[in-house]
Motif scaffolding. Structure first.
Motif, short mmCIF file in Angstrom:
data_model
loop_
_atom_site.label_atom_id
_atom_site.label_comp_id
_atom_site.label_asym_id
_atom_site.label_seq_id
_atom_site.Cartn_x
_atom_site.Cartn_y
_atom_site.Cartn_z
N ASP A 110 27.50 67.33 35.70
CA ASP A 110 28.63 67.93 36.42
C ASP A 110 28.60 69.45 36.26
O ASP A 110 28.73 70.19 37.24
N ARG A 111 28.39 69.90 35.03
CA ARG A 111 28.32 71.35 34.77
C ARG A 111 27.15 71.97 35.51
O ARG A 111 27.27 73.01 36.15
N GLN A 112 25.98 71.32 35.45
CA GLN A 112 24.79 71.84 36.12
C GLN A 112 25.01 71.97 37.62
O GLN A 112 24.67 72.99 38.21
N ALA A 113 25.58 70.95 38.22
CA ALA A 113 25.83 70.98 39.67
C ALA A 113 26.75 72.14 40.03
O ALA A 113 26.50 72.88 40.98
N ARG A 114 27.83 72.31 39.26
CA ARG A 114 28.75 73.41 39.54
C ARG A 114 28.10 74.77 39.33
O ARG A 114 28.30 75.70 40.13
N GLU A 115 27.34 74.92 38.25
CA GLU A 115 26.66 76.20 37.97
C GLU A 115 25.68 76.55 39.07
O GLU A 115 25.67 77.67 39.57
N GLU A 116 24.86 75.60 39.47
CA GLU A 116 23.82 75.85 40.47
C GLU A 116 24.38 76.07 41.86
O GLU A 116 23.86 76.89 42.62
N LEU A 117 25.44 75.36 42.20
CA LEU A 117 25.90 75.37 43.59
C LEU A 117 27.07 76.30 43.87
O LEU A 117 27.18 76.81 44.99
N VAL A 118 27.96 76.51 42.89
CA VAL A 118 29.16 77.32 43.17
C VAL A 118 29.50 78.25 42.01
O VAL A 118 30.66 78.60 41.81
N GLY A 119 28.50 78.66 41.24
CA GLY A 119 28.75 79.61 40.16
C GLY A 119 29.68 79.11 39.08
O GLY A 119 30.38 79.89 38.46
N GLY A 120 29.69 77.80 38.86
CA GLY A 120 30.51 77.22 37.79
C GLY A 120 31.94 76.93 38.16
O GLY A 120 32.70 76.41 37.34
N ARG A 121 32.33 77.26 39.36
CA ARG A 121 33.73 77.03 39.76
C ARG A 121 34.07 75.54 39.69
O ARG A 121 33.25 74.69 40.00
N ARG A 122 35.32 75.28 39.31
CA ARG A 122 35.80 73.90 39.21
C ARG A 122 36.87 73.64 40.26
O ARG A 122 37.56 74.54 40.69
N HIS A 123 36.99 72.39 40.63
CA HIS A 123 38.07 71.88 41.48
C HIS A 123 38.20 72.61 42.82
O HIS A 123 39.31 72.80 43.33
N LEU A 124 37.10 73.00 43.42
CA LEU A 124 37.17 73.66 44.73
C LEU A 124 37.74 72.72 45.80
O LEU A 124 38.53 73.14 46.64
N TYR A 125 37.33 71.48 45.76
CA TYR A 125 37.83 70.52 46.74
C TYR A 125 39.35 70.41 46.66
O TYR A 125 40.05 70.47 47.68
N GLU A 126 39.86 70.30 45.43
CA GLU A 126 41.31 70.18 45.24
C GLU A 126 42.03 71.47 45.62
O GLU A 126 43.11 71.44 46.21
N ALA A 127 41.43 72.62 45.29
CA ALA A 127 42.04 73.91 45.63
C ALA A 127 42.18 74.06 47.14
O ALA A 127 43.20 74.54 47.64
N GLU A 128 41.15 73.62 47.86
CA GLU A 128 41.22 73.71 49.33
C GLU A 128 42.21 72.70 49.89
O GLU A 128 42.91 72.98 50.86
N MET A 129 42.30 71.52 49.26
CA MET A 129 43.31 70.54 49.68
C MET A 129 44.71 71.10 49.47
O MET A 129 45.59 70.95 50.33
N LYS A 130 44.91 71.76 48.33
CA LYS A 130 46.22 72.36 48.05
C LYS A 130 46.58 73.36 49.15
O LYS A 130 47.71 73.38 49.64
N GLU A 131 45.61 74.18 49.55
CA GLU A 131 45.87 75.18 50.60
C GLU A 131 46.25 74.50 51.91
O GLU A 131 47.11 75.00 52.63
N ARG A 132 45.62 73.40 52.23
CA ARG A 132 45.94 72.69 53.48
C ARG A 132 47.31 72.02 53.42
O ARG A 132 47.98 71.90 54.44
N ARG A 133 47.74 71.61 52.24
CA ARG A 133 48.95 70.78 52.13
C ARG A 133 50.21 71.56 51.76
O ARG A 133 51.31 71.08 51.98
N ARG A 134 50.09 72.73 51.17
CA ARG A 134 51.28 73.43 50.72
C ARG A 134 52.00 74.10 51.89
O ARG A 134 51.40 74.41 52.92
N SER A 135 53.29 74.31 51.74
CA SER A 135 54.11 74.98 52.76
C SER A 135 54.32 76.41 52.31
O SER A 135 55.13 76.68 51.41
#
Length: 149
Positions: A110-135
């Motif tokens: 999990d750490r390797q995938a995040r480091e290699e693909l998104v610079g170690g960022r976590r919970h990007l999927y959830e962060a983008e979901m939050k942006e779509r769902r919040r008012s």
């Protein structure tokens, strides 16, 4: 590059060039790891519950002896008390094997995938979901602590 006034903080924003498919795959890997973390908690519960039950057997053996049932007390004392829960293993050994093997590898990948693909960022999927769902502009719907919008 400055911080946006609205939206997620820098650590929860997708780096340039990262596809929706990559964010979705990372989100699924993270979700799977969360399930494994829950299972790990249950494994620790098993460890503690079995240990507690084994200690309670001391009292049961003593009470059976006091009640005049020495054969049953002896059998519990010799066959069950302190017995391995699976071949050659007490629960602490199962927990250690799980932690050092499967769990450690899962976390590493999990750490390797995040480091290699998104610079170690976590919970990007959830962060983008939050942006779509919040008012935006509504109390309790801020993008981040102390933020507006």
């Amino acid at each position: 590059m400055g911080q946006q006034a609205d939206g997620p903080d820098e650590q929860h924003r997708r780096p340039a060039g990262v596809s929706d498919a990559t964010v979705a795959a990372l989100g699924k890997l993270s979700e799977a790891l969360e399930c494994v973390e829950r299972a790990r908690g249950h494994l620790y519960s098993l460890h503690q519950l079995i240990g507690h039950a084994d200690l309670m057997l001391d009292d049961a053996v003593e009470q059976f002896r006091a009640a005049g049932h020495p054969q049953l007390a002896d059998r519990i004392d010799t066959e069950l008390l302190g017995r391995n829960v699976i071949a050659g293993r007490w629960t602490f050994q199962i927990v250690e094997d799980f932690d050092d093997g499967y769990h450690a590898l899962f976390r590493e990948l999990d750490r390797q995938a995040r480091e290699e693909l998104v610079g170690g960022r976590r919970h990007l999927y959830e962060a983008e979901m939050k942006e779509r769902r919040r008012s935006r502009g509504e109390p309790g719907h801020e993008a981040r602590p102390g933020g507006e919008g």
